[in-house]
Design an enzyme around this catalytic site. Sequence first.
Site, mmCIF file in Angstrom:
data_model
loop_
_atom_site.group_PDB
_atom_site.id
_atom_site.type_symbol
_atom_site.label_atom_id
_atom_site.label_comp_id
_atom_site.label_asym_id
_atom_site.label_seq_id
_atom_site.Cartn_x
_atom_site.Cartn_y
_atom_site.Cartn_z
ATOM 1 N N ARG A 117 -30.922 5.280 1.508
ATOM 2 C CA ARG A 117 -30.614 4.370 2.204
ATOM 3 C C ARG A 117 -29.749 5.004 3.625
ATOM 4 O O ARG A 117 -28.746 4.417 3.953
ATOM 5 C CB ARG A 117 -29.404 3.358 1.726
ATOM 6 C CG ARG A 117 -30.219 2.390 0.657
ATOM 7 C CD ARG A 117 -29.081 1.486 -0.035
ATOM 8 N NE ARG A 117 -28.418 2.324 -1.099
ATOM 9 C CZ ARG A 117 -27.158 1.876 -1.522
ATOM 10 N NH1 ARG A 117 -26.628 0.906 -1.063
ATOM 11 N NH2 ARG A 117 -26.500 2.672 -2.321
ATOM 12 N N TRP A 127 -34.897 -13.243 -8.515
ATOM 13 C CA TRP A 127 -33.944 -12.215 -8.062
ATOM 14 C C TRP A 127 -34.432 -11.073 -8.767
ATOM 15 O O TRP A 127 -33.643 -10.010 -8.642
ATOM 16 C CB TRP A 127 -32.781 -12.686 -7.870
ATOM 17 C CG TRP A 127 -32.511 -13.805 -6.967
ATOM 18 C CD1 TRP A 127 -33.142 -14.207 -5.931
ATOM 19 C CD2 TRP A 127 -31.203 -14.379 -6.702
ATOM 20 N NE1 TRP A 127 -32.640 -14.898 -5.203
ATOM 21 C CE2 TRP A 127 -31.512 -15.193 -5.589
ATOM 22 C CE3 TRP A 127 -29.892 -14.446 -7.322
ATOM 23 C CZ2 TRP A 127 -30.500 -16.241 -5.182
ATOM 24 C CZ3 TRP A 127 -29.001 -15.343 -6.663
ATOM 25 C CH2 TRP A 127 -29.482 -16.238 -5.783
ATOM 26 N N GLU A 138 -35.649 -21.934 -3.232
ATOM 27 C CA GLU A 138 -36.218 -20.646 -2.326
ATOM 28 C C GLU A 138 -37.570 -20.209 -3.038
ATOM 29 O O GLU A 138 -38.330 -19.464 -2.329
ATOM 30 C CB GLU A 138 -35.230 -19.708 -2.199
ATOM 31 C CG GLU A 138 -34.692 -18.885 -3.415
ATOM 32 C CD GLU A 138 -33.929 -17.829 -3.195
ATOM 33 O OE1 GLU A 138 -32.929 -18.231 -2.265
ATOM 34 O OE2 GLU A 138 -34.158 -16.481 -3.579
ATOM 35 N N HIS A 195 -17.744 -21.160 2.650
ATOM 36 C CA HIS A 195 -18.305 -20.060 3.365
ATOM 37 C C HIS A 195 -17.550 -19.301 4.530
ATOM 38 O O HIS A 195 -17.470 -18.542 5.019
ATOM 39 C CB HIS A 195 -19.728 -20.311 3.967
ATOM 40 C CG HIS A 195 -20.810 -20.715 3.099
ATOM 41 N ND1 HIS A 195 -20.842 -21.997 2.459
ATOM 42 C CD2 HIS A 195 -21.559 -19.817 2.084
ATOM 43 C CE1 HIS A 195 -21.778 -21.905 1.422
ATOM 44 N NE2 HIS A 195 -22.074 -20.678 1.309
ATOM 45 N N CYS A 214 -19.691 -24.085 -3.448
ATOM 46 C CA CYS A 214 -20.356 -22.775 -4.028
ATOM 47 C C CYS A 214 -19.285 -21.963 -4.880
ATOM 48 O O CYS A 214 -17.952 -22.434 -4.950
ATOM 49 C CB CYS A 214 -20.926 -21.992 -3.210
ATOM 50 S SG CYS A 214 -22.251 -20.719 -3.701
#
Length: 762
Positions: free
Chosen positions: A18, A565, A609, A698, A730
Amino acid sequence: MSKTKSSSLGYPRIGKEREWKRSLESFWSGKTTIDHFQKEQKQLRLSYLNTQKTLGIDYIPVGDFSYYDHVLDTAVAFGLVPSRFEYEGGQVSDETYFAIARGTDSAVAAEMTKWYNTNYHYIVPELNAREPKLVDNRWLRLYEEAKSELGIDGKPVLLGPISFVQLAKQYGEKDFSQHVASLVPLYVEVFNQLAEAGATLIQVDEPGLAGDVSEEVWTVLERVYQTFAQAAPKANVLLQTYFESVSDYDRLIKLPVSGFGLDFVHGKEDVVNNIKKQGFPAGKILAAGIIDGRNIWRKDLTKAYADLETITEFVEADRLIVQPSCSLLHVPVSVEVESTLPKVLKEAIAFANEKLTEVVTLANVKNSEIDANILIESKQAIERLDQSESRNNKAVQKELAVSKTEDTSRGIDAQTRYEKQTKKLQLPLLPTTTIGSFPQTKEVRKKRLDWRKERISNSEYEEFIQDEMDRWIAIQEDIGLDVLVHGEFERTDMVEFFGEKLGGFQFTANGWVQSYGSRCVKPPVIYGDVHFKEAMTVKETVYAQSKTTKPVKGMLTGPVTIYNWSFPRTDVSEADVVNQIALALKKEVLALEENGIGVIQVDEPALREGLPLKRAKWDAYLNQSVIGFQLTVNHVQPETQIHTHMCYSDFQDIIEAIDALDADVISIEMSRSHGELISSFEDFTYDKGIGLGVYDIHSPRVPAQEEMERNIERALQVLDQRLFWVNPDCGLKTRQEPETVEALKVMVQAANKVRQQIEVNK
Ligand code: GLN
Ligand code: ZN
C-alpha cells in the site's frame, strides 16, 4: 510467425505494501511536497509497468494508473472541472484535481458512486459547467513516458465516450447524444496523436455496453465509432467491454474498429454461443478475457486452455490476445507476501501478478513456447483445496441440502406477529431506536488494537467493552429511547467481525483492494464450507440486556452482505455460499433468542448494491437474497421481532423484494432522497414496521426538532402510524459522542411531540 499475445487491461494502483496510499496521504497531510509526491508516484507507476513487463505481458496498459480515480482523470483531461472549483483553463493542477475528489472548505467534493457492480467507487463527472476541451493528452504523456523511461511500447487505456457520459451527471440543455458528440472530436485528437506517436493498439473501455443498452445508446455508439474510424484512420482501437456479456453481439462486431475485447468469464455462455452462432469478423483482433479479473482464485488452466482452443476456431492465432476479464484493480497485488495462509489455500489463490502469469502461461503454451504439461499444476492445486476438509464439511452440506426442501417463511402472518410482539414488547406508538453502532472513539480503537497486539489481556479488554456498554445503556435510558442497542464496540467492521468467528473464512495479511481514493478494504476470503463455531454476539448482547428493562436488539450482519463484501469461493454456486452463511447465522439468531433477546436485527446494507448489471438476472438474485435472509431468521418465535437495515437511496426498484423479506421492522437510510423514497410508498402499501431515517448521520449537524418532526409527519402521510419507527438513518459509528447524544435527544423529543399530536387528534 503467427503468435498469440498476452495483455493486461489495468493494474492495481495501491502497491504491494500500500505504498501508493501512504504516498497520497502523506502529501494530503502536508508532510511531503508536491515535487516529492509526483516523483514517488512516477516511481510507482513505472515500477508497475516494469512488473508487468517482467511477468511477460506483451500489451502493457498505460494511463490506467491514477492519483485517485480513472473517471476523474478522464474528466480533467477534458477540462471538465465542476464550476464550484476555481479553474482558468489549461491542464488541471493536482491541487484542483484533489479538491474535486475530496472537497475543500468552500466547495463540496464531487459525488462518488459505485463502479458498475464492483466495490470500487468512482468520482461522478459533472457535465454542466463547461464545454469539454482537450486540456491534457495524458494518454500521450504516459505513453511517451513508458517509452522513453522503460522502452515499453504501452497500450494506452481510455474510458470510452459512451460509458463516460453514462457515468456522468448530465445536466443542462444537452441530451445524451449531444454530450457524447461534444467529446468525440477530443477523442479523435487523442487517437490521432497516439497513432502519430506510434501506439500500436489503443484500448477503449466501454463497460456500459455490458448492461442493458437502449436503442438510443446503440445508435449513438455506432455513429461515434464510425466517426473515429474516419477521422482517426491510423489509430487501432480495441473496443473493450467487461463485467457481463455485451448486450448485442451482432451489432457490436459490425463496428469499424480494429478489435474487440470481450469478457469470457462473466456471461461466458452468451459470448461463446454468440461466437459459435455469429462467428467473429475476419481480420479483427479478439482480446479474450478468460482469466477472472474479479475473483482471487487460481484458474484451472487446463480448462482455460480448452476455452482458448474453442475461441481459436473462430479467429487466427495472431489476432488472438489472452487477457484477464477486466482491469486487475479489483484484486490485491500478489499472494507471494502471504506467509500465514495455509499452504493448500495459498497455492489455490491468484492475485494480480499471479493472474498475469496465468495469462502469459496460456499464451506461451498456445505458441508452443512451453510444454502444455505445465497447465496441470493449477488443476492439481485447485483439486487439493477442493478435496481438503474445509470444503467437505458433511454436517454443513447436509443442512444445506435439507434447507433446500424447507419452507423458508416465518409460517405466521405479519399482522399476527405484530399483535403478539406489541403485547410482549409493550412499545409505545412511534417507537424510537438506533441502527446499532455508537461512536467508535479513538479510545475504543486503541483498546482493540492493544488487545489484538496482546498488550492487554482478554479480561481487561472485555471489561473495557462492558464499561462502554454500561455507559451507553445509561445514556440511552436517559435519552428515553425505546429499543436499545449494545453499541457494537467490540467490532471493527461488520463483516470482518463475523468472518473472524465463523468457520470457512480466512484473513489475508495484505489482500487489500482500492475502495475509493486512498481508502482500501481487505475483504475476508470465504474458502470453505461456512459453519457456526460458537456464539458470536450473545455475550455482549445479554450483558447489555441485563443492565436495562427495555428491550436490547441483537445485531447481526446478514448473509447477502457478508457474501457481497467478501472474496467468495467459486467452486459452488453463489446461492449455496449465501445459504451456508445464512444457516450459520441462524444458529446465532436462535442462541440470542434462547438467551432472552426479543428483538434481533439482521443488517443487509449491501443487498441493493449486489444487483446484477442485467435486469434479466435481477429476479434470480433477489429471490436468492430473500431465501438467504429468511433462512437466517425464520425459526424464531412469532413474538421475537426481526429487524433489518439497509443503506441506499434507489430502492424503488427492489421494493417488492424488501417486502418479501418479511422482516417485522425495516430501517432504511434516506438522508439523500427523502422525498423520492417517501413517494415510492404512495404506490406501494407497506404493511410491516418501517423506520425511514429521520436525520442524516453522515454529517455532524444536529437538526432542529421541528425538522425531525416534519420528516416524521411527512412519512406518516403515506405510512401507517402504527407501523412507523423513529430512528437515525444509519449506524453512528463514525460520529462523535456529543453530537450523537444531542441529536438522539432531539429525535426522541420530536417523536414525543408527534405522539402527543396524534393523541390530541384522536
Ligand atoms: N448495525 C450497523 C451499524 O450500526 C449497520 C451499518 C450499516 O448499515 N452499514 O453500524
Ligand atoms: Zn446503513
